[in-house]
Design a protein around this motif. Sequence first.
Motif, PDB file in Angstrom:
ATOM      1  N   LEU A   9       9.150  46.795   9.582  1.00  0.00           N
ATOM      2  CA  LEU A   9       8.773  47.818   8.608  1.00  0.00           C
ATOM      3  C   LEU A   9       9.973  48.683   8.234  1.00  0.00           C
ATOM      4  O   LEU A   9      10.202  48.948   7.050  1.00  0.00           O
ATOM      5  CB  LEU A   9       7.639  48.706   9.143  1.00  0.00           C
ATOM      6  N   SER A  10      10.759  49.097   9.225  1.00  0.00           N
ATOM      7  CA  SER A  10      11.885  49.948   8.833  1.00  0.00           C
ATOM      8  C   SER A  10      12.894  49.151   8.025  1.00  0.00           C
ATOM      9  O   SER A  10      13.496  49.676   7.094  1.00  0.00           O
ATOM     10  CB  SER A  10      12.552  50.658  10.010  1.00  0.00           C
ATOM     11  N   ASN A  11      13.038  47.872   8.338  1.00  0.00           N
ATOM     12  CA  ASN A  11      13.945  47.056   7.541  1.00  0.00           C
ATOM     13  C   ASN A  11      13.449  46.933   6.096  1.00  0.00           C
ATOM     14  O   ASN A  11      14.222  47.030   5.150  1.00  0.00           O
ATOM     15  CB  ASN A  11      14.083  45.680   8.186  1.00  0.00           C
ATOM     16  N   LEU A  12      12.141  46.754   5.947  1.00  0.00           N
ATOM     17  CA  LEU A  12      11.576  46.678   4.595  1.00  0.00           C
ATOM     18  C   LEU A  12      11.841  47.976   3.839  1.00  0.00           C
ATOM     19  O   LEU A  12      12.360  47.973   2.727  1.00  0.00           O
ATOM     20  CB  LEU A  12      10.061  46.423   4.666  1.00  0.00           C
ATOM     21  N   LEU A  13      11.517  49.088   4.476  1.00  0.00           N
ATOM     22  CA  LEU A  13      11.615  50.356   3.751  1.00  0.00           C
ATOM     23  C   LEU A  13      13.060  50.817   3.579  1.00  0.00           C
ATOM     24  O   LEU A  13      13.388  51.459   2.584  1.00  0.00           O
ATOM     25  CB  LEU A  13      10.759  51.414   4.440  1.00  0.00           C
ATOM     26  N   ASN A  14      13.919  50.450   4.515  1.00  0.00           N
ATOM     27  CA  ASN A  14      15.327  50.811   4.338  1.00  0.00           C
ATOM     28  C   ASN A  14      15.963  50.041   3.197  1.00  0.00           C
ATOM     29  O   ASN A  14      16.917  50.497   2.583  1.00  0.00           O
ATOM     30  CB  ASN A  14      16.126  50.529   5.622  1.00  0.00           C
ATOM     31  N   ASN A  15      15.439  48.869   2.941  1.00  0.00           N
ATOM     32  CA  ASN A  15      15.973  48.084   1.838  1.00  0.00           C
ATOM     33  C   ASN A  15      15.448  48.540   0.486  1.00  0.00           C
ATOM     34  O   ASN A  15      15.936  48.127  -0.547  1.00  0.00           O
ATOM     35  CB  ASN A  15      15.634  46.607   2.040  1.00  0.00           C
ATOM     36  N   ILE A  16      14.423  49.370   0.516  1.00  0.00           N
ATOM     37  CA  ILE A  16      13.888  49.892  -0.747  1.00  0.00           C
ATOM     38  C   ILE A  16      14.455  51.287  -0.945  1.00  0.00           C
ATOM     39  O   ILE A  16      13.981  52.242  -0.356  1.00  0.00           O
ATOM     40  CB  ILE A  16      12.347  49.937  -0.713  1.00  0.00           C
ATOM     41  N   SER A  17      15.485  51.383  -1.782  1.00  0.00           N
ATOM     42  CA  SER A  17      16.076  52.710  -1.972  1.00  0.00           C
ATOM     43  C   SER A  17      15.298  53.505  -3.009  1.00  0.00           C
ATOM     44  O   SER A  17      15.292  54.719  -3.011  1.00  0.00           O
ATOM     45  CB  SER A  17      17.537  52.569  -2.401  1.00  0.00           C
ATOM     46  N   ASN A  18      14.633  52.768  -3.902  1.00  0.00           N
ATOM     47  CA  ASN A  18      13.873  53.412  -4.957  1.00  0.00           C
ATOM     48  C   ASN A  18      12.594  54.035  -4.368  1.00  0.00           C
ATOM     49  O   ASN A  18      11.724  53.338  -3.860  1.00  0.00           O
ATOM     50  CB  ASN A  18      13.527  52.335  -5.987  1.00  0.00           C
ATOM     51  N   LEU A  19      12.495  55.359  -4.450  1.00  0.00           N
ATOM     52  CA  LEU A  19      11.370  56.037  -3.792  1.00  0.00           C
ATOM     53  C   LEU A  19      10.022  55.761  -4.453  1.00  0.00           C
ATOM     54  O   LEU A  19       8.988  55.801  -3.798  1.00  0.00           O
ATOM     55  CB  LEU A  19      11.638  57.541  -3.726  1.00  0.00           C
ATOM     56  N   THR A  20      10.047  55.497  -5.759  1.00  0.00           N
ATOM     57  CA  THR A  20       8.795  55.143  -6.425  1.00  0.00           C
ATOM     58  C   THR A  20       8.209  53.892  -5.785  1.00  0.00           C
ATOM     59  O   THR A  20       7.024  53.820  -5.465  1.00  0.00           O
ATOM     60  CB  THR A  20       9.057  54.882  -7.923  1.00  0.00           C
ATOM     61  N   VAL A  21       9.064  52.910  -5.577  1.00  0.00           N
ATOM     62  CA  VAL A  21       8.622  51.652  -4.981  1.00  0.00           C
ATOM     63  C   VAL A  21       8.213  51.876  -3.525  1.00  0.00           C
ATOM     64  O   VAL A  21       7.205  51.359  -3.057  1.00  0.00           O
ATOM     65  CB  VAL A  21       9.754  50.601  -5.049  1.00  0.00           C
ATOM     66  N   LYS A  22       9.008  52.672  -2.831  1.00  0.00           N
ATOM     67  CA  LYS A  22       8.731  52.919  -1.426  1.00  0.00           C
ATOM     68  C   LYS A  22       7.341  53.548  -1.266  1.00  0.00           C
ATOM     69  O   LYS A  22       6.540  53.115  -0.444  1.00  0.00           O
ATOM     70  CB  LYS A  22       9.809  53.851  -0.859  1.00  0.00           C
ATOM     71  N   GLU A  23       7.068  54.550  -2.075  1.00  0.00           N
ATOM     72  CA  GLU A  23       5.765  55.214  -1.994  1.00  0.00           C
ATOM     73  C   GLU A  23       4.624  54.247  -2.309  1.00  0.00           C
ATOM     74  O   GLU A  23       3.580  54.271  -1.668  1.00  0.00           O
ATOM     75  CB  GLU A  23       5.702  56.402  -2.949  1.00  0.00           C
TER      76      GLU A  23
ATOM     77  N   ALA B  20      12.526  62.604  -7.760  1.00  0.00           N
ATOM     78  CA  ALA B  20      12.705  61.654  -6.666  1.00  0.00           C
ATOM     79  C   ALA B  20      11.888  60.386  -6.901  1.00  0.00           C
ATOM     80  O   ALA B  20      12.350  59.283  -6.645  1.00  0.00           O
ATOM     81  CB  ALA B  20      12.332  62.298  -5.337  1.00  0.00           C
ATOM     82  N   SER B  21      10.672  60.547  -7.387  1.00  0.00           N
ATOM     83  CA  SER B  21       9.829  59.368  -7.640  1.00  0.00           C
ATOM     84  C   SER B  21       8.825  59.713  -8.727  1.00  0.00           C
ATOM     85  O   SER B  21       8.630  60.882  -9.061  1.00  0.00           O
ATOM     86  CB  SER B  21       9.077  58.969  -6.372  1.00  0.00           C
ATOM     87  N   ILE B  22       8.179  58.685  -9.246  1.00  0.00           N
ATOM     88  CA  ILE B  22       7.189  58.905 -10.308  1.00  0.00           C
ATOM     89  C   ILE B  22       6.031  59.752  -9.782  1.00  0.00           C
ATOM     90  O   ILE B  22       5.558  60.678 -10.443  1.00  0.00           O
ATOM     91  CB  ILE B  22       6.689  57.554 -10.862  1.00  0.00           C
ATOM     92  N   GLU B  23       5.602  59.446  -8.555  1.00  0.00           N
ATOM     93  CA  GLU B  23       4.502  60.196  -7.951  1.00  0.00           C
ATOM     94  C   GLU B  23       4.861  61.682  -7.840  1.00  0.00           C
ATOM     95  O   GLU B  23       4.092  62.566  -8.209  1.00  0.00           O
ATOM     96  CB  GLU B  23       4.256  59.616  -6.560  1.00  0.00           C
ATOM     97  N   ARG B  24       6.039  61.917  -7.346  1.00  0.00           N
ATOM     98  CA  ARG B  24       6.513  63.280  -7.122  1.00  0.00           C
ATOM     99  C   ARG B  24       6.664  64.019  -8.456  1.00  0.00           C
ATOM    100  O   ARG B  24       6.280  65.172  -8.592  1.00  0.00           O
ATOM    101  CB  ARG B  24       7.850  63.174  -6.365  1.00  0.00           C
ATOM    102  N   LEU B  25       7.226  63.339  -9.436  1.00  0.00           N
ATOM    103  CA  LEU B  25       7.425  63.929 -10.757  1.00  0.00           C
ATOM    104  C   LEU B  25       6.080  64.280 -11.390  1.00  0.00           C
ATOM    105  O   LEU B  25       5.910  65.351 -11.975  1.00  0.00           O
ATOM    106  CB  LEU B  25       8.179  62.936 -11.654  1.00  0.00           C
ATOM    107  N   THR B  26       5.117  63.378 -11.248  1.00  0.00           N
ATOM    108  CA  THR B  26       3.796  63.608 -11.828  1.00  0.00           C
ATOM    109  C   THR B  26       3.124  64.801 -11.169  1.00  0.00           C
ATOM    110  O   THR B  26       2.498  65.629 -11.831  1.00  0.00           O
ATOM    111  CB  THR B  26       2.911  62.366 -11.661  1.00  0.00           C
TER     112      THR B  26
END
Lengths: 464, 309
Positions: free
Chosen positions: A181-195, A296-302
Amino acid sequence: MCSIQEETSLDLNVKFKPTTKNCVKCKTAKAIILIRHSTYCKKCFQHVFVGKFRKNVEKSRTASSYGSGEKIMVGFSGGPSSRAMLQLINEYNEAIPHKRVYSEIVVCHIDESLLLNQKSTIPLIEQSVRKYNYPFIGLYLQDIYNSDVTKSGFYNSVIEIEIDAKISQQKDPTESPAEKLSNLLNNISNLTVKEDFIWYLKLCYLIDTARKNGCTRLFLGDCSTRLSIKIISLTSKGRGFSLPLETSGETNWFEDVIITRPMKDMLSKEIGIYNQFAGLDDVYVQNVTSMMHAKASIERLTEDFIVGLEKEFPSTVSTIARTGAKLTPSDSIMKENRCVICLMPYQENNKIWQNRIIVMTIPSSQQSNGCNDIQLNCSKNTTSGGCINGCNDTSNDESMVNAEFADSLCYACRVDIRDIKITNKKIILPPYVAEGVEERKKKINRKQMRKHIEEYLLCSEEEL
Amino acid sequence: MGRLCVICDKERAIIKRPKTGQKLCKECFYYVFETEIHNAIIDNKLFKKGDRIAIAASGGKDSTVLAHVMKLLNERYQYGLELFLLSVDEGITGYRDDSLETVKRNQQQYELPLKIISYSELYGWSMDQIVKEVGLKNNCTFCGVFRRQALDRGAVILNVDHIVTGHNADDIAETVLMNILRGDIARLQRCTEICTTGDGCIRRSKPFKYTYEKEIVMYAYFKKLDYFSTECIYSPNSYRGHARTFLKDLESVRPSAIIDIIHSGEAFEIKKEVKLPTQGVCKRCGYMSSNELCKACVLLEGLNRGLPK
């Protein structure tokens, strides 16, 4: 108490100064709370608040085939809304002790502390719900990688996406769930995708846990403020097709587990006031965009946008929520067209749609694939690419797998995958995703078999 | 430095494409830009051979590029269309009079016939006079309502079958968001349609439905197209302003957000039990309307009575 009065008087001064200071409901007691344009006394506020909850659960009860005695699961993040929800469910169920509405209530919390390298939230949460004496299930998000979090209960292959965008189905590698899981999420730098990933992994885990514990209903604590943010952010992420399922008060999209959102008509402000009156403490759980800037991300911006707009125009949230409630899942939704990552329905032909309006290549140029900036692409030297972005290529095995994988995603998850830049080795998607891909492959095979022998069959598929 | 275009792999890349982030050379950019518009036209069967088409031309960037691209595609793919320019003169000194000069230049460059129709000849009121009467509060309502009808009337005078407007992907995505924010469910469903036809009215379509505003500016910039770029002197609507800012922010977080919103908008379906206004015709002027009188007639009546609302 004091903070509430402060908040109220602040709002009074800002824009809408009500002429009456008495409660709009009982008309006698002095009002101390302002919700949108109406003032309430404490008693009437609580009455109205609880009433909204009851209306929603009763509606779902009459619609449910289980009648009384249903076993339910409460998704409990520890935040204010789920905290209030648990209290309301408890009061509702205990109102007539010998005639309980729900035979059993299970509280389930998913710990995401791995994402921010923090202490586990489970002990704190367990403590805060202990007084209800309900069975408590504390899960760690990384355990979504266990082979038993699948439909079959023992599926141990995973999907691997390598740095050169090669996608393959692999026997479960040896890393621990936490490492995966940490490898997956560390590879996703884009926070929109991460969320997005975190949310859908959580949802899938909750549904799976409810199913395996024999719960026929999952309560989620989305309040109207949260739902209106979700309506806008889902729209912005291209999830309009599944939006009605993801924001409605009730959905049976997951068939044996119905999702109910009994808090859908309460503003986050109302929940805060209710919790304060009832002395309910929530547990602060940090997420990946907490305290970050708005972009930071679409969710956060919204969230930033809606909360800001609501301050200026106090009916923003309720208008959005009402608009969302008027949308309905399309008739064209097919149960088998389920995205393997988010488990939401996808539209047929959305890949073609995308290819026509986003032209990435010139047909005459032979060797180009036009997707160089995107990690998940097809191999070079092919006439047209079989990449995740939908260039149609079936010229070699590798892109065949890529295309198969791309075909089993919804539009928005494909956009998410496109935005992943793999910088470190490879990413591993959990077994339930791999299981979904294989299931889909089998279904297509069977369809082809059927087509082959069609003229000799005397019955339809359903009759078999 | 000296990075090659990802499509042709020959020329030096000089732009990063706003829609996809691809690094492209000029020619490849022109190709994808024009082809996407062509695809939108073909896939939606917007036109048939021999159609007479009016291009709504304001002199701004969208309509200037639209006129250019329509003429180009019409010749390249032999649509067989007869093209016209149609402009509305709202009567705004210092804004429309200047932009109309641009339209007149365009007319000569593209060799297309031009018709200008003015508010004062249609309604007896120019926008300048209306603002004097109603102030700056909801003057944009007047302008918007009047323009829609003005274009249709102009189209009748030109005897065309179809009006194309320069609404781009940003405009449509913004309208999707606006309609959710305002709770306008009927418009939410309609606003992503690429082509609308009222009963007996003239068809209207938006070939730029999937075209990014930034790419329109980019195209105009490299093609050195002559356009007029000043905001209207009468202030824009503030609520829409919020939605616009939000959309720009979204685009900067994720460039595909604009297309993603349109994708969402196209997928929305409304519950059957939700009542939608039925479209009829205005009793006074015969224009399509969901009420007894169309909005333009109501506004006009207010103006003439001196009771603007």
